[in-house]
Design a protein around this motif. Structure first.
Motif, short mmCIF file in Angstrom:
data_model
loop_
_atom_site.label_atom_id
_atom_site.label_comp_id
_atom_site.label_asym_id
_atom_site.label_seq_id
_atom_site.Cartn_x
_atom_site.Cartn_y
_atom_site.Cartn_z
N GLY A 8 15.13 2.37 31.95
CA GLY A 8 15.47 4.02 31.64
C GLY A 8 16.76 3.55 31.68
N GLY A 9 17.90 4.61 31.30
CA GLY A 9 19.53 4.57 30.80
C GLY A 9 19.95 5.61 30.37
N LEU A 10 20.95 5.93 29.88
CA LEU A 10 21.51 6.48 29.39
C LEU A 10 21.43 6.98 27.33
N VAL A 11 21.39 7.85 26.43
CA VAL A 11 20.56 7.54 25.35
C VAL A 11 20.56 8.45 24.63
N GLN A 12 21.80 9.11 23.32
CA GLN A 12 21.52 9.91 23.03
C GLN A 12 21.10 11.09 22.37
N ALA A 13 20.93 12.14 22.64
CA ALA A 13 20.04 12.89 21.79
C ALA A 13 19.18 12.66 19.99
N GLY A 14 18.04 12.06 20.35
CA GLY A 14 17.68 11.05 19.25
C GLY A 14 17.32 10.13 18.90
N GLY A 15 17.75 9.28 20.06
CA GLY A 15 17.76 8.25 19.64
C GLY A 15 16.08 7.78 21.11
N SER A 84 13.13 9.75 19.48
CA SER A 84 13.01 11.04 19.55
C SER A 84 14.04 12.31 20.82
N LEU A 85 14.31 11.09 21.39
CA LEU A 85 14.52 12.29 22.32
C LEU A 85 15.30 13.07 22.97
N SER A 86 15.04 14.05 23.12
CA SER A 86 16.48 15.58 23.10
C SER A 86 16.58 15.41 24.67
N VAL A 119 19.10 11.65 29.03
CA VAL A 119 19.59 12.02 27.30
C VAL A 119 20.11 13.07 27.13
N SER A 120 21.75 12.77 26.27
CA SER A 120 23.12 13.42 26.37
C SER A 120 22.95 14.17 24.86
N SER A 121 23.13 15.57 24.56
CA SER A 121 23.83 16.11 23.51
C SER A 121 25.16 15.23 22.08
#
Length: 121
Positions: A8-15, A84-86, A119-121
């Motif tokens: 797990g982790g922090l990812v931007q939207a679309g990642g 394609s994370l949202s 997931v960040s926007s």
């Protein structure tokens, strides 16, 4: 069986992210493996599952065509490839094992500790 989830982790939207769940013991192939997630204030929900043989996979409608579950019997590991994370995918993700169950969290016998996906926007 003991389960250890990671990735797990922090990812931007679309990642994308790939979660892993390592299982202990020699009986990995006798378990259906599932991924569930729980967002704050919400119930734990089914995400994906894979049959004991790896021949059949199951997905929640919300992740179909974006997530892929797989298993490696040699490594005793199940994976969840998330593309394609949202923002709506933000949750703690849990892996689980059961000899019989596929969809119902309440019926799974073994659980990993959970891994946070944000997931960040």
């Amino acid at each position: 069986v003991q389960l250890q989830a990671s990735g797990g982790g922090l990812v931007q939207a679309g990642g994308s992210l790939r979660l892993s769940c390592a299982a202990s013991g020699r009986t990995f192939s006798t378990y259906n493996m599932g991924w569930f997630r729980q967002a704050p204030g919400k119930e734990r929900e089914f995400v994906a599952a894979i049959s004991r043989s790896g021949g059949t996979t199951y997905y929640a409608d919300s992740v179909k065509d974006r997530f892929t579950i797989s298993r490696d019997s040699a490594e005793n590991t199940v994976y969840l490839q998330m593309n394609s994370l949202s923002v709506e995918d933000t949750a703690v993700y849990y892996c689980a094992a059961d000899h019989v169950e596929i969809f119902r969290a309440s019926e799974y016998d073994y659980w990993g500790q959970g891994t946070q996906v944000t997931v960040s926007s």
